[in-house]
Each structure stands twice: as structure tokens, then as C-alpha cells.
Design an enzyme around this catalytic site. Structure first.
Site, PDB file in Angstrom:
ATOM      1  N   TYR A 138      -1.942   0.617  10.805  1.00  0.00           N
ATOM      2  CA  TYR A 138      -1.965   0.115   9.437  1.00  0.00           C
ATOM      3  C   TYR A 138      -0.681   0.473   8.688  1.00  0.00           C
ATOM      4  O   TYR A 138      -0.112  -0.363   7.984  1.00  0.00           O
ATOM      5  CB  TYR A 138      -3.187   0.680   8.705  1.00  0.00           C
ATOM      6  CG  TYR A 138      -3.338   0.158   7.298  1.00  0.00           C
ATOM      7  CD1 TYR A 138      -3.482  -1.202   7.051  1.00  0.00           C
ATOM      8  CD2 TYR A 138      -3.355   1.027   6.205  1.00  0.00           C
ATOM      9  CE1 TYR A 138      -3.634  -1.683   5.754  1.00  0.00           C
ATOM     10  CE2 TYR A 138      -3.517   0.552   4.919  1.00  0.00           C
ATOM     11  CZ  TYR A 138      -3.653  -0.801   4.691  1.00  0.00           C
ATOM     12  OH  TYR A 138      -3.802  -1.279   3.405  1.00  0.00           O
ATOM     13  N   SER A 148       0.854  -1.192   0.000  1.00  0.00           N
ATOM     14  CA  SER A 148       0.000   0.000   0.000  1.00  0.00           C
ATOM     15  C   SER A 148       0.888   1.239   0.000  1.00  0.00           C
ATOM     16  O   SER A 148       2.039   1.183   0.464  1.00  0.00           O
ATOM     17  CB  SER A 148      -0.883   0.006   1.252  1.00  0.00           C
ATOM     18  OG  SER A 148      -1.576   1.240   1.390  1.00  0.00           O
TER      19      SER A 148
END
Length: 248
Positions: free
Chosen positions: A146, A133
Site C-alpha cells: 500500500y 495518503s
């Protein structure tokens, strides 16, 4: 007659995983669709002529069963299983949310890779593609758990490439930015549809799962000597994590 090429896609029950399974099947791969939700992967596998595998990447016996079903040879592994849980600042962080994110995005990725590496090497030209990501590159408020986990995905990928430099296997990472899928933001905000929709509010064309799957399909079908180390893919509207063009 040559053996059909095979691929494993984890987290294949929805979003990027399901789209990737469809794309690889279209490229001629027999796809092992691995995920926890058996009803979804059975429907997907029936659609694309693949094999459904009920698999929880946080469970060693479950991953061992996946490896046993795949067998002695595998061409492509797409480590897509992941997720973001919660958006609290560090001062108010939920330890269990952080633990779950690390367990699936880092340890789960390691567990699946470790189990399937012998089969990837046996193919003579294996490919490991990890779905990271842009959060694995840039920090932002409310995202520490995250972003830490996805930085872990990135570093595990880089380390694997160093460790396997003399082996017949490529190691790649794709790092998507803003991708609108049915579940990602909804899971992150614990089912709060208003908060989930606010992530994409005013963005005319965020990426969709098929955009990322299209890029993954391209990456893994390059000639065996070509390693796409990392590919960052974002919608045109997203110049950076904090700079997104929103209309209205």
C-alpha cells in the site's frame, strides 16, 4: 446564462468519495458520481442531483465511457478510487494484492486523468485533485504494498504538475492520515471486523470522511491562480504513523 460547474469523483460509492460528492454538490457543482457499485451511486446521485456513472478505473472501456458521458468540458476531477488490500510483510506478500493496489491507486488514476484531461483543459481553469495518503510519505511494517502504491500516487501528482505547468489546470494532492470509514480497514483485513476495529481502538476522534471532504471542498474552490500542492490532514491524536494517542 453560465454553464454549471462540473466535477467527477471516482470511488464515490462510499467513504471519502461519497462525502466529497456531497460536499461538491453543496458548493454548486454538478457531480458525476463514478464507482463500480451502481445501486449506491444511483442513490447518491439522486440525493445530490448528480449523475451516476458505473465505472471501474481498472477498465479502459469503462473509463472511456465515463469520459464520453462527461463531455467536452470539466472543471474538477477528484481521483479518489483506491484501496489497501492485505497487511502481510514483504516476505509473505500476495502478488495479486500488490497488483490490485498498483492497478487502482496508480494506473487507474493515470487512466482517468488521461481520459479527462482534454475536458479539464477546455474549462480554462481545471483542477485535478488526487487522494493520496500519509502512507505515501512514511513506510511501516506490513504496509509495503500500500505504501508503495500511495508513494506512486504522490509521484504521479508531482510529475503531472511539472508536465502541465503551462496549462490552465491545477494539480493537487490531499494526504489523509487515520480516517475511520465504513469500509477501508474492513476491506484491507478481508472482512475481519476485529482486526479492522483494532486500527482505531482507543482513538477518541479519528478523522471521518466528512473531514477530508471538507478539506477537498476548500482546496478546489480556491481562486484559479492558487494551487494547494499538497495538504496532509490527520487527527490531533495522530502525531505520526506510529505515534497515535489511544485511551484506555
Amino acid at each position: 446564462m453560465s454553464q454549471p460547474r462540473t466535477a467527477v469523483v471516482t470511488g464515490a460509492s462510499s467513504g471519502i468519495g461519497a462525502a466529497t460528492a456531497r460536499r461538491l454538490a453543496a458548493e454548486g457543482f454538478h457531480v458525476f458520481c463514478a464507482a463500480r457499485r451502481r445501486d449506491r451511486i444511483e442513490a447518491l446521485a439522486a440525493e445530490i442531483g448528480g449523475t451516476p456513472v458505473e465505472c471501474d478505473v481498472t477498465s479502459e472501456p469503462s473509463v472511456a465511457a465515463l469520459a464520453g458521458l462527461v463531455g467536452e468540458r470539466l472543471d474538477v476531477l477528484v481521483n479518489n478510487a483506491g484501496g489497501a488490500f492485505g497487511s502481510a510483510p514483504v516476505a509473505g506478500a500476495d502478488e495479486e494484492d500488490w497488483r490490485r493496489m498498483y492497478e487502482v491507486n496508480v494506473i487507474g488514476l493515470m487512466r482517468v486523468t488521461r481520459a479527462l484531461l482534454p475536458a479539464l483543459l477546455a474549462s480554462g481553469a481545471g483542477t485535478i485533485l488526487n487522494v493520496g495518503s500519509t502512507a505515501g510519505r512514511v513506510a511501516y511494517e506490513g504496509g509495503a504494498g500500500y505504501t508503495a502504491a500511495k508513494h506512486g500516487t504522490k509521484v504521479v501528482t508531482e510529475t503531472l504538475r511539472l508536465e502541465l505547468w503551462d496549462q490552465p489546470v491545477r494539480v493537487m494532492e490531499i494526504a489523509p492520515g487515520m480516517v475511520r470509514t465504513d469500509e477501508f480497514a474492513l476491506v484491507r483485513f478481508e472482512g475481519d471486523r476485529q482486526k479492522a476495529d483494532a486500527v482505531y481502538a482507543g482513538v477518541a476522534e479519528p478523522l471521518v470522511a466528512e473531514d477530508v471532504a471538507d478539506a477537498i471542498g476548500w482546496m478546489v474552490t480556491r481562486p484559479p491562480h492558487v494551487n494547494v500542492d499538497q495538504l496532509v490532514i490527520k487527527p490531533r491524536a495522530q502525531a505520526a504513523q506510529h505515534k497515535v494517542h489511544r485511551q484506555g
